[in-house]
Design a protein around this motif. Structure first.
Motif, PDB file in Angstrom:
ATOM      1  N   UNK A 287      -3.071  61.292 -83.434  1.00  0.00           N
ATOM      2  CA  UNK A 287      -4.561  61.114 -83.889  1.00  0.00           C
ATOM      3  C   UNK A 287      -5.530  62.480 -83.704  1.00  0.00           C
ATOM      4  N   UNK A 288      -5.309  62.675 -82.432  1.00  0.00           N
ATOM      5  CA  UNK A 288      -5.977  64.133 -81.987  1.00  0.00           C
ATOM      6  C   UNK A 288      -5.290  65.373 -82.725  1.00  0.00           C
ATOM      7  N   UNK A 289      -4.002  65.049 -82.820  1.00  0.00           N
ATOM      8  CA  UNK A 289      -3.247  66.218 -83.522  1.00  0.00           C
ATOM      9  C   UNK A 289      -3.645  66.317 -84.819  1.00  0.00           C
ATOM     10  N   UNK A 290      -3.917  65.078 -85.585  1.00  0.00           N
ATOM     11  CA  UNK A 290      -4.523  65.340 -87.132  1.00  0.00           C
ATOM     12  C   UNK A 290      -5.476  65.853 -87.073  1.00  0.00           C
ATOM     13  N   UNK A 291      -6.655  65.656 -86.065  1.00  0.00           N
ATOM     14  CA  UNK A 291      -7.979  66.372 -86.137  1.00  0.00           C
ATOM     15  C   UNK A 291      -7.950  68.004 -85.967  1.00  0.00           C
ATOM     16  N   UNK A 292      -6.701  68.297 -85.121  1.00  0.00           N
ATOM     17  CA  UNK A 292      -6.685  69.779 -84.859  1.00  0.00           C
ATOM     18  C   UNK A 292      -6.245  70.473 -86.186  1.00  0.00           C
TER      19      UNK A 292
ATOM     20  N   UNK B 268      -8.693  70.739 -88.716  1.00  0.00           N
ATOM     21  CA  UNK B 268      -9.598  71.942 -88.458  1.00  0.00           C
ATOM     22  C   UNK B 268      -8.941  73.210 -88.834  1.00  0.00           C
ATOM     23  N   UNK B 269      -7.533  73.144 -89.146  1.00  0.00           N
ATOM     24  CA  UNK B 269      -6.892  74.451 -89.600  1.00  0.00           C
ATOM     25  C   UNK B 269      -6.097  75.082 -88.334  1.00  0.00           C
ATOM     26  N   UNK B 270      -5.807  74.387 -87.532  1.00  0.00           N
ATOM     27  CA  UNK B 270      -4.994  74.909 -86.424  1.00  0.00           C
ATOM     28  C   UNK B 270      -3.629  74.350 -86.597  1.00  0.00           C
ATOM     29  N   UNK B 271      -2.819  74.973 -85.708  1.00  0.00           N
ATOM     30  CA  UNK B 271      -1.217  74.310 -85.490  1.00  0.00           C
ATOM     31  C   UNK B 271      -1.393  73.927 -84.214  1.00  0.00           C
ATOM     32  N   UNK B 272      -0.893  72.753 -83.988  1.00  0.00           N
ATOM     33  CA  UNK B 272      -0.830  71.848 -82.736  1.00  0.00           C
ATOM     34  C   UNK B 272       0.767  71.654 -82.302  1.00  0.00           C
ATOM     35  N   UNK B 273       1.072  71.915 -80.947  1.00  0.00           N
ATOM     36  CA  UNK B 273       2.358  71.127 -80.299  1.00  0.00           C
ATOM     37  C   UNK B 273       1.844  70.014 -79.589  1.00  0.00           C
ATOM     38  N   UNK B 274       2.556  68.783 -79.812  1.00  0.00           N
ATOM     39  CA  UNK B 274       2.135  67.747 -79.302  1.00  0.00           C
ATOM     40  C   UNK B 274       3.440  66.965 -78.640  1.00  0.00           C
TER      41      UNK B 274
ATOM     42  N   UNK C  21     -11.943  63.356 -84.158  1.00  0.00           N
ATOM     43  CA  UNK C  21     -12.968  64.140 -83.873  1.00  0.00           C
ATOM     44  C   UNK C  21     -12.863  65.144 -82.802  1.00  0.00           C
ATOM     45  N   UNK C  22     -12.347  64.330 -81.646  1.00  0.00           N
ATOM     46  CA  UNK C  22     -12.095  65.213 -80.428  1.00  0.00           C
ATOM     47  C   UNK C  22     -10.854  66.383 -80.650  1.00  0.00           C
ATOM     48  N   UNK C  23     -10.147  66.168 -81.462  1.00  0.00           N
ATOM     49  CA  UNK C  23      -9.290  67.391 -81.706  1.00  0.00           C
ATOM     50  C   UNK C  23     -10.018  68.378 -82.512  1.00  0.00           C
ATOM     51  N   UNK C  24     -10.816  67.965 -83.510  1.00  0.00           N
ATOM     52  CA  UNK C  24     -11.580  69.002 -84.282  1.00  0.00           C
ATOM     53  C   UNK C  24     -12.618  69.701 -83.232  1.00  0.00           C
ATOM     54  N   UNK C  25     -13.123  69.091 -82.507  1.00  0.00           N
ATOM     55  CA  UNK C  25     -14.266  69.728 -81.374  1.00  0.00           C
ATOM     56  C   UNK C  25     -13.504  70.646 -80.456  1.00  0.00           C
ATOM     57  N   UNK C  26     -12.220  70.134 -80.164  1.00  0.00           N
ATOM     58  CA  UNK C  26     -11.531  70.984 -79.085  1.00  0.00           C
ATOM     59  C   UNK C  26     -11.352  72.239 -79.756  1.00  0.00           C
ATOM     60  N   UNK C  27     -10.979  72.539 -81.037  1.00  0.00           N
ATOM     61  CA  UNK C  27     -10.523  73.925 -81.800  1.00  0.00           C
ATOM     62  C   UNK C  27     -11.538  74.298 -82.364  1.00  0.00           C
ATOM     63  N   UNK C  28     -12.892  73.793 -82.432  1.00  0.00           N
ATOM     64  CA  UNK C  28     -14.060  74.451 -83.180  1.00  0.00           C
ATOM     65  C   UNK C  28     -15.215  74.974 -82.338  1.00  0.00           C
TER      66      UNK C  28
END
Ligand SMILES: Cc1cc2nc3c(=O)[nH]c(=O)nc-3n(C[C@H](O)[C@H](O)[C@H](O)COP(=O)(O)O)c2cc1C
Length: 143
Positions: free
Chosen positions: A21-26, A29-35, A135-142
């Protein structure tokens, strides 16, 4: 150096749901993520990432999982954390989040900057808890 990375350990899947779910948030927010599960991760991956989310449930007696996550976290001690952002997350059951507070202090002692306090969820995340993960994913990258 704009990479987002999620590394987690999960025995029964609750922390894994948080990671996904954190990955979805990231991604939203427009970033790619490795999970990935910690058994597939190495310290070099963390060195190359700018945004890092680490997940582990409360195990032992308010401890990190001892066989894989604990040694992995120990291996992060000597990384240069100065230009990185970090969040921590995990599931628990009967405790009060002590393992998360200790883990957070430990990461801060390594020089890491946490963009938010560690997120901990009782057993399987649902409803608002899933929103918090996103939200945590979004906040992390923004932020
Ligand atoms: C061996 C073991 C030790 C645990 N120790 C704790 C603990 O000290 N405090 C706590 O709140 N929960 C503890 N739990 C409960 C787990 O944190 C909880 O079941 C969590 O949802 C597991 O996450 P996972 O599905 O990602 O593996 C423990 C579970 C196991 C299996």
């Amino acid at each position: 150096m704009d990479k987002a990375l999620i590394i987690y350990w999960s025995g029964t899947g609750n922390t894994e749901i948080m990671a996904n779910t954190i990955a979805k948030g990231i991604e939203e927010a427009g970033k790619t993520v490795e999970n990935m599960s910690v058994n597939l991760a190495n310290t070099d991956m963390v060195k190359e990432a700018s945004y890092i989310a680490l997940g582990c449930p409360s195990m032992g007696v308010e401890e990190l999982e001892e066989d894989e996550m604990e040694p992995f976290v120990e291996s992060l001690k000597d990384i240069d954390w100065s230009n990185k952002k970090l969040v921590l997350f995990g599931s628990y059951d009967w405790g009060d989040g002590e393992w998360m507070r200790n883990w957070q202090e430990r990461m801060e002692s390594y020089g890491a900057t946490l963009v938010k306090d560690g997120l901990y969820v009782n057993l399987e995340p649902e409803g608002e808890e899933l929103d918090k993960c996103k939200d945590l994913g979004k906040v992390l990258v923004t932020e």
